[in-house]
Design a protein around this motif. Structure first.
Motif, PDB file in Angstrom:
ATOM      1  N   LEU A 386      -3.997 -39.617  -5.488  1.00 21.38           N
ATOM      2  CA  LEU A 386      -4.115 -38.001  -6.065  1.00 21.38           C
ATOM      3  C   LEU A 386      -4.565 -38.599  -7.504  1.00 21.38           C
ATOM      4  O   LEU A 386      -4.486 -37.224  -8.009  1.00 21.38           O
ATOM      5  CB  LEU A 386      -2.872 -37.770  -5.927  1.00 21.38           C
ATOM      6  N   ARG A 387      -5.150 -39.232  -7.590  1.00 20.83           N
ATOM      7  CA  ARG A 387      -5.333 -39.686  -9.101  1.00 20.83           C
ATOM      8  C   ARG A 387      -4.490 -39.156 -10.054  1.00 20.83           C
ATOM      9  O   ARG A 387      -4.591 -38.051 -10.773  1.00 20.83           O
ATOM     10  CB  ARG A 387      -6.738 -38.587  -9.370  1.00 20.83           C
ATOM     11  N   ILE A 388      -3.006 -39.927  -9.948  1.00 20.54           N
ATOM     12  CA  ILE A 388      -1.635 -39.559 -11.046  1.00 20.54           C
ATOM     13  C   ILE A 388      -2.376 -40.313 -12.301  1.00 20.54           C
ATOM     14  O   ILE A 388      -2.351 -41.551 -12.602  1.00 20.54           O
ATOM     15  CB  ILE A 388      -0.705 -40.016 -10.007  1.00 20.54           C
ATOM     16  N   LYS A 389      -2.038 -39.926 -13.094  1.00 21.16           N
ATOM     17  CA  LYS A 389      -2.656 -40.158 -14.182  1.00 21.16           C
ATOM     18  C   LYS A 389      -0.930 -40.827 -15.166  1.00 21.16           C
ATOM     19  O   LYS A 389       0.082 -39.716 -15.236  1.00 21.16           O
ATOM     20  CB  LYS A 389      -3.264 -39.353 -15.381  1.00 21.16           C
ATOM     21  N   THR A 390      -0.941 -42.205 -15.598  1.00 18.35           N
ATOM     22  CA  THR A 390       0.373 -42.503 -16.140  1.00 18.35           C
ATOM     23  C   THR A 390       0.115 -44.158 -16.335  1.00 18.35           C
ATOM     24  O   THR A 390      -1.191 -44.367 -15.865  1.00 18.35           O
ATOM     25  CB  THR A 390       0.993 -42.302 -14.855  1.00 18.35           C
ATOM     26  N   GLN A 405       3.731 -34.659 -12.390  1.00 15.74           N
ATOM     27  CA  GLN A 405       4.889 -35.083 -10.998  1.00 15.74           C
ATOM     28  C   GLN A 405       4.696 -34.271 -10.435  1.00 15.74           C
ATOM     29  O   GLN A 405       5.498 -34.738  -9.641  1.00 15.74           O
ATOM     30  CB  GLN A 405       5.934 -33.946 -12.593  1.00 15.74           C
ATOM     31  N   GLN A 406       4.289 -32.948  -9.611  1.00 16.11           N
ATOM     32  CA  GLN A 406       3.666 -32.605  -8.845  1.00 16.11           C
ATOM     33  C   GLN A 406       3.149 -33.615  -8.078  1.00 16.11           C
ATOM     34  O   GLN A 406       3.513 -33.729  -6.442  1.00 16.11           O
ATOM     35  CB  GLN A 406       2.960 -31.281  -8.766  1.00 16.11           C
ATOM     36  N   GLY A 433      -9.900 -30.928 -10.406  1.00 14.61           N
ATOM     37  CA  GLY A 433     -10.602 -31.814  -9.572  1.00 14.61           C
ATOM     38  C   GLY A 433      -9.189 -32.624  -8.198  1.00 14.61           C
ATOM     39  O   GLY A 433      -9.958 -32.857  -7.339  1.00 14.61           O
ATOM     40  N   SER A 434      -7.853 -32.919  -9.029  1.00 19.44           N
ATOM     41  CA  SER A 434      -7.188 -32.477  -7.972  1.00 19.44           C
ATOM     42  C   SER A 434      -7.002 -31.620  -7.426  1.00 19.44           C
ATOM     43  O   SER A 434      -6.496 -32.333  -6.051  1.00 19.44           O
ATOM     44  CB  SER A 434      -5.683 -33.232  -8.197  1.00 19.44           C
ATOM     45  N   LYS A 435      -7.071 -30.398  -7.262  1.00 16.27           N
ATOM     46  CA  LYS A 435      -7.191 -29.941  -5.731  1.00 16.27           C
ATOM     47  C   LYS A 435      -7.496 -30.033  -4.888  1.00 16.27           C
ATOM     48  O   LYS A 435      -7.324 -30.414  -3.532  1.00 16.27           O
ATOM     49  CB  LYS A 435      -7.566 -28.836  -6.619  1.00 16.27           C
ATOM     50  N   VAL A 436      -8.447 -30.452  -4.601  1.00 11.88           N
ATOM     51  CA  VAL A 436      -9.680 -31.301  -3.972  1.00 11.88           C
ATOM     52  C   VAL A 436      -8.937 -32.619  -3.273  1.00 11.88           C
ATOM     53  O   VAL A 436      -9.121 -32.146  -2.257  1.00 11.88           O
ATOM     54  CB  VAL A 436     -11.363 -31.585  -4.509  1.00 11.88           C
TER      55      VAL A 436
END
Ligand SMILES: Nc1ncnc2c1ncn2[C@@H]1O[C@H](COP(=O)(O)OP(=O)(O)OP(=O)(O)O)[C@@H](O)[C@H]1O
Ligand SMILES: [Mg+2]
Length: 499
Positions: A386-390, A405-406, A433-436
């Motif tokens: 999900l390409r979570i940025k952390t 967070q979502q 981008g992440s929606k896709v």
């Protein structure tokens, strides 16, 4: 062209560091009187951080801020308010047990000569502000009892009533439906005409072309550029934001529906639902559209055992079931991604890893821990998918950007193996981008035989990702359409109860 001596705000060389994260790096931003300036960027790009510096919530590490030409230090939220800066936060900032009216005037309650809050006055003034927005809310009700969209409107009313010169809206429409967004835009246009300058953050690119005058793009904490809306196209903006090729907007894979997994007959609840009939098959996405209050979320809540079912039957995998609690729903293989992520989805003080791997749905139940290595692996996988940025899997969830967070909440559900999934506004607050990526995950799930009920206020999403579409109005199913036969217009008509 005007000379732009009407610049009300100029931010230059803004830098903000958090432990392990440079959230903003040499960012510029300026704002003109009477304009709507949109801030655009992926989840975690630094949008909220920039406006939080303006609202006094964060102190910048370095940089310069000028208000109407004067260099200014914004010390704290109260100071910002005195300077005429008002903000609607991405995360709600309301006090749940106070009434809507009290929230709107919090900190500036009209005090009676007796020293008491002038309830009558704040109630009537709150009604006036909300009427101006075209919303009907009983302002005496506790905010905690209102729906998400209504809470959002209370936030908007609160900011509007502060006579701000600069109004910041951080994703104000993410909880609103098409109709309410129109109301909000009307209010924004009125404010513009009065000379208020608006900073507007949204992931919905259509909105930016409708309401924006200029746009500033951030990427990964860095300044990309500022443009007049008329001078850029949607695809140019997307390229600037994501800096990589984006695949098709709705990567819908046509389902091969299998056997029926869920059948709802004459479902009614005391409050909202009236004789709802629906059926759901393996491998398909059933989109549920409708206006605020039409019963979409209530349908999900009834199915998940949160709200009591008054009448009607639920059949799961061929057998009749009564679902009286979320636990029973989960045991039946039902998963529910709620619209209210903040209060129902996450434990803010725990790490990303612990949130993803918590084996229980509701935060009130006890939680045990599974084996640490598998946990870490699952968390790493989610970050990738999900390409979570952390900075790491041990980052506390409260330090992630709203959209990230979502993604953590969504990851939680993907870790479980529910085969009837209810997604309430799955991409709210998620960048283009992440929606896709979320749509692709939905494809993966349906290919695996899961069935998805997707509640959404975004009609393009409903049209782009559903196999069938049910439209709710007034607690009933007002229409059901195959994906191919529905259009925005048809859905809206059904949602409005026009037949
Ligand atoms: N209090 C904090 N402590 C540590 N890191 C933070 C904190 N607040 C924000 N960050 C980090 O700063 C970066 C920018 O976050 P920000 O909330 O500004 O993003 P955003 O552009 O608003 O994203 P979204 O679209 O998801 O809301 C992210 O990497 C985030 O994790
Ligand atoms: Mg944000």
């Amino acid at each position: 062209m005007t000379e732009h001596n009407d610049i009300v705000l100029k931010m230059e060389h803004i830098r903000k560091e958090f432990p392990g994260v440079v959230a903003l790096d040499d960012v510029h931003f300026d704002l003109r009187r009477g304009e709507v300036h949109v801030l655009l960027g992926e989840n975690g790009a630094g949008k909220s951080t920039l406006v939080k510096i303006l609202s006094g919530a964060y102190r910048m590490t370095s940089g310069e801020i000028r208000l109407s030409g004067d260099q200014t230090d914004i010390h704290n939220p109260h100071h910002a308010q005195e300077l005429g800066i008002s903000i609607i936060y991405q995360e709600f900032n309301l006090v749940p047990h106070l009434s809507a009216a009290e929230n709107i005037f919090l900190g500036r309650e009209r005090i009676h000569t007796t020293g008491l809050i002038d309830q009558k006055r704040i109630v009537s003034e709150a009604h006036r502000v909300l009427d101006g927005l075209g919303v009907k809310i009983d302002v005496r009700r506790a905010v905690g009892d209102l729906g998400v969209a209504q809470q959002q409107m209370v936030e908007v009313a609160k900011a509007l009533s502060q006579d701000a010169r600069i109004l910041i809206m951080d994703e104000p429409t993410s909880a609103l439906t098409e109709y309410e967004i129109k109301e909000l835009f009307a209010a924004i246009r009125q404010l513009k005409a009065e000379g208020v300058a608006v900073i507007y953050i949204s992931h919905r690119l259509e909105e930016l072309f409708e309401i924006g005058d200029r746009v500033t793009v951030l990427r990964d904490g860095k300044y990309v550029g500022t443009y007049d809306i008329g001078d850029v196209s949607k695809s140019e903006l997307i390229t600037m934001m994501v800096d990589r090729e984006l695949k098709e907007h709705f990567p819908k894979v046509k389902a091969k529906p299998g056997e029926e997994v869920l059948r709802i007959e004459n479902l009614s609840t005391k409050e909202v639902l009236r004789n709802v009939n629906l059926s759901l098959r393996r491998g398909e996405v059933l989109g549920v559209a409708g206006l605020l209050g039409s019963g979409r979320t209530e349908l999900a809540r009834a199915l998940f055992g949160i709200d009591r079912v008054d009448r009607g039957t639920i059949t799961i995998r061929g057998g009749p079931r009564s679902i009286r609690s979320p636990r029973q729903a989960i045991n039946q293989g039902i998963g529910f991604l709620t619209e209210d992520r903040k209060s129902q989805g996450l434990i803010m003080v725990l790490s990303l890893k612990d949130n993803i791997c918590l084996p229980s749905v509701d935060q009130f139940s006890r939680f045990g821990f599974m084996n640490g290595k598998a946990e870490a692996q699952a968390a790493e996988q989610s970050i990738q998918d999900l390409r979570i940025k952390t900075p790491s899997i041990s980052q506390q969830v409260m330090n992630l950007s709203g959209g990230n967070q979502q993604k953590v909440v969504i990851s939680k559900w993907l870790c479980r193996h529910a085969d009837i999934l209810i997604f309430d506004e799955p991409t709210r607050g998620i960048d283009v981008g992440s929606k896709v990526e979320i749509y692709q995950l939905m494809n993966k799930l349906t290919a695996r035989g899961a069935a998805i009920i997707m509640i959404s206020s975004e009609l393009p999403e409903i049209l782009g990702m559903s196999d069938r579409i049910a439209v709710m109005n007034n607690g009933r199913i007002a229409g059901e359409f195959a994906a191919g036969e529905a259009t925005q217009e048809i859905i809206l008509q059904a949602a409005l109860g026009v037949t």
